[in-house]
Design an enzyme around this catalytic site. Structure first.
Site, PDB file in Angstrom:
ATOM      1  N   GLY A 151      -9.657  -6.307  -1.850  1.00 57.72           N
ATOM      2  CA  GLY A 151      -8.606  -6.730  -3.055  1.00 57.72           C
ATOM      3  C   GLY A 151      -8.791  -6.442  -4.188  1.00 57.72           C
ATOM      4  N   SER A 152      -9.521  -5.286  -4.532  1.00 59.10           N
ATOM      5  CA  SER A 152      -9.859  -5.110  -5.747  1.00 59.10           C
ATOM      6  C   SER A 152      -8.728  -4.699  -6.727  1.00 59.10           C
ATOM      7  CB  SER A 152     -11.141  -3.970  -6.011  1.00 59.10           C
ATOM      8  OG  SER A 152     -10.472  -2.763  -5.688  1.00 59.10           O
ATOM      9  N   ASN A 153      -7.833  -4.021  -6.077  1.00 57.52           N
ATOM     10  CA  ASN A 153      -6.303  -3.929  -6.953  1.00 57.52           C
ATOM     11  C   ASN A 153      -5.560  -5.024  -7.034  1.00 57.52           C
ATOM     12  OD1 ASN A 153      -5.772  -0.802  -7.391  1.00 57.52           O
ATOM     13  ND2 ASN A 153      -6.424  -0.775  -5.268  1.00 57.52           N
TER      14      ASN A 153
ATOM     15  N   ARG B  23       2.199  -8.691  18.250  1.00 52.03           N
ATOM     16  CA  ARG B  23       2.228  -8.082  17.008  1.00 52.03           C
ATOM     17  C   ARG B  23       3.678  -8.463  16.378  1.00 52.03           C
ATOM     18  NH1 ARG B  23      -0.921  -5.416  14.375  1.00 52.03           N
ATOM     19  NH2 ARG B  23      -2.514  -4.877  15.974  1.00 52.03           N
TER      20      ARG B  23
ATOM     21  N   MET C  70      -2.950  -2.841   5.462  1.00 49.68           N
ATOM     22  CA  MET C  70      -3.010  -1.836   6.465  1.00 49.68           C
ATOM     23  C   MET C  70      -2.326  -1.649   7.657  1.00 49.68           C
ATOM     24  SD  MET C  70      -5.555  -0.239   5.039  1.00 49.68           S
ATOM     25  CE  MET C  70      -6.105   0.984   6.012  1.00 49.68           C
TER      26      MET C  70
ATOM     27  N   ILE D 203       1.637  -1.181   8.766  1.00 55.51           N
ATOM     28  CA  ILE D 203       2.783  -0.352   8.663  1.00 55.51           C
ATOM     29  C   ILE D 203       4.000  -1.155   8.572  1.00 55.51           C
ATOM     30  CG2 ILE D 203       4.402   1.609   9.249  1.00 55.51           C
ATOM     31  CD1 ILE D 203       1.847   2.851  10.536  1.00 55.51           C
ATOM     32  N   LEU D 204       4.772  -1.450   7.751  1.00 58.91           N
ATOM     33  CA  LEU D 204       6.070  -2.419   7.658  1.00 58.91           C
ATOM     34  C   LEU D 204       6.952  -1.991   8.356  1.00 58.91           C
ATOM     35  CD1 LEU D 204       5.641  -3.276   3.805  1.00 58.91           C
ATOM     36  CD2 LEU D 204       5.193  -4.695   5.795  1.00 58.91           C
TER      37      LEU D 204
ATOM     38  N   ASN E 102       3.403   0.482  -3.743  1.00 64.38           N
ATOM     39  CA  ASN E 102       2.289   0.801  -3.081  1.00 64.38           C
ATOM     40  C   ASN E 102       1.308   1.602  -3.990  1.00 64.38           C
ATOM     41  OD1 ASN E 102       0.290   0.634  -0.945  1.00 64.38           O
ATOM     42  ND2 ASN E 102       0.809   2.680  -0.312  1.00 64.38           N
TER      43      ASN E 102
ATOM     44  N   HIS F 213      -1.759   4.182  -3.417  1.00 63.42           N
ATOM     45  CA  HIS F 213      -2.252   4.973  -2.635  1.00 63.42           C
ATOM     46  C   HIS F 213      -3.433   6.246  -3.049  1.00 63.42           C
ATOM     47  CE1 HIS F 213      -2.479   7.506   1.200  1.00 63.42           C
ATOM     48  NE2 HIS F 213      -2.568   8.415   0.424  1.00 63.42           N
TER      49      HIS F 213
ATOM     50  N   SER G  14      -1.591   7.520  -6.497  1.00 61.61           N
ATOM     51  CA  SER G  14      -0.179   7.516  -6.817  1.00 61.61           C
ATOM     52  C   SER G  14       0.142   6.035  -6.963  1.00 61.61           C
ATOM     53  CB  SER G  14       0.432   8.210  -5.803  1.00 61.61           C
ATOM     54  OG  SER G  14      -0.042   9.637  -5.929  1.00 61.61           O
TER      55      SER G  14
ATOM     56  N   ASP H 132       3.498   6.588   3.347  1.00 58.62           N
ATOM     57  CA  ASP H 132       3.372   6.938   2.039  1.00 58.62           C
ATOM     58  C   ASP H 132       4.153   8.249   1.229  1.00 58.62           C
ATOM     59  OD1 ASP H 132       1.166   5.222   2.031  1.00 58.62           O
ATOM     60  OD2 ASP H 132      -0.068   6.889   3.201  1.00 58.62           O
TER      61      ASP H 132
ATOM     62  N   GLU I 188      -7.116   3.675 -10.299  1.00 56.23           N
ATOM     63  CA  GLU I 188      -6.016   2.717  -9.489  1.00 56.23           C
ATOM     64  C   GLU I 188      -6.175   1.520 -10.325  1.00 56.23           C
ATOM     65  OE1 GLU I 188      -6.780   2.156  -5.368  1.00 56.23           O
ATOM     66  OE2 GLU I 188      -7.547   4.177  -5.247  1.00 56.23           O
TER      67      GLU I 188
HETATM   68  C1  GRF Z   1      -7.248   1.268  -2.192  1.00 52.52           C
HETATM   69  O1  GRF Z   1      -7.990   2.516  -2.214  1.00 52.52           O
HETATM   70  C2  GRF Z   1      -5.791   1.622  -2.288  1.00 52.52           C
HETATM   71  O2  GRF Z   1      -5.503   2.805  -2.932  1.00 52.52           O
HETATM   72  C3  GRF Z   1      -5.423   1.805  -0.807  1.00 52.52           C
HETATM   73  O3  GRF Z   1      -6.229   0.684  -0.258  1.00 52.52           O
HETATM   74  C4  GRF Z   1      -7.362   0.666  -1.049  1.00 52.52           C
HETATM   75  C5  GRF Z   1      -7.611  -0.698  -1.325  1.00 52.52           C
HETATM   76  O4  GRF Z   1      -8.676  -1.361  -2.052  1.00 52.52           O
HETATM   77  N1  GRF Z   1      -4.093   1.558  -0.588  1.00 52.52           N
HETATM   78  P1  GRF Z   1      -8.888  -2.610  -2.574  1.00 52.52           P
HETATM   79  O5  GRF Z   1      -8.565  -3.401  -1.316  1.00 52.52           O
HETATM   80  O6  GRF Z   1      -7.602  -2.956  -3.471  1.00 52.52           O
HETATM   81  O7  GRF Z   1     -10.118  -2.727  -3.349  1.00 52.52           O
END
Ligand code: GRF
Length: 217
Positions: free
Chosen positions: A15-17, A64, A89, A91-92, A106, A108, A135, A144, A173
């Protein structure tokens, strides 16, 4: 300025993003976080921030399809203006993507269209790439493959390890994703026939911040 764009974040892990999106929100508001993994660290951070965080574990559902249906229903219930995938993680399903097309983005960790899918840093290193990066793109029903909004490049250093490269890309990112989301909220770019057009201000900022907009290359 009060924000109008409401965003739901979908994540599966660290969840860092999401954290960066949350800390750098100027023109949008994150109204919920939804995950397929109850143990995702990002959920704990959301709750600390007072953001509603919901998890739909596979083990809590008979199959699922039922898990997905519950997760999609939760997202719809927020009635978000946009959906941001941040390390989600699963796929929608195409029907869900189509319902929100143009409003799901998203991040990536590669310079798409190069290296869709997993293990992007290792693959870029194995191919001796000199340029790598990340991206932000609209999500379509492929993996993607949706229209690219913006990218940030990183020069690969000689003898760089996968971990070092991943960390440098991740730092970019964390800058790129909130920047795009803030501009999305301001209506600074438009998607038409899978092509992007940008406001003059966004183009100027991209040059200053060293981000690449689609069509720049
Ligand atoms: C990131 O590298 C993002 O680009 C990819 O998954 C990773 C997620 O990292 N889609 P975080 O959970 O946001 O730390």
């Amino acid at each position: 300025m009060p924000s109008d764009l409401t965003i739901v974040v979908l994540l599966s892990g660290r969840g860092s993003n999401f954290k960066s999106l949350s800390q750098k929100a100027k023109h949008y508001r994150i109204i919920g976080v939804v995950s397929d993994k109850p143990e995702a660290i990002g959920l704990a951070y959301a709750r600390e921030q007072g953001v509603q965080a919901l998890a739909f574990a596979r083990s809590d559902h008979p199959n699922r399809a039922a898990q997905r249906a519950a997760l999609y229903a939760a997202v719809r219930k927020f009635n978000p203006g946009a959906i941001a995938l941040a390390g989600f993680m699963q796929i929608l399903e195409a029907s869900f993507v189509d319902e929100f097309f143009g409003r799901i983005i998203n991040i990536h960790p590669s310079l798409l269209p190069a290296y869709p899918g997993l293990d992007t840093h290792a693959r870029a290193l194995a191919a001796n790439e000199r340029q790598h990066g990340c991206s932000v793109h609209f999500v379509d029903s492929g993996i993607d493959t949706g229209p690219i909004i913006a990218q940030a490049q990183v020069q690969v250093a000689p003898n760089e390890t996968e971990e070092q490269l991943a960390a440098r890309v991740l730092a970019r990112e964390h800058e790129l994703y909130p920047w795009v989301a803030n501009h999305m909220a301001q209506g600074s770019f438009k998607l038409r026939d899978r092509k992007l057009s940008y406001s003059a201000e966004m183009q100027r900022e991209a040059r200053d911040l060293d981000f690449i907009l689609s069509g720049d290359k």
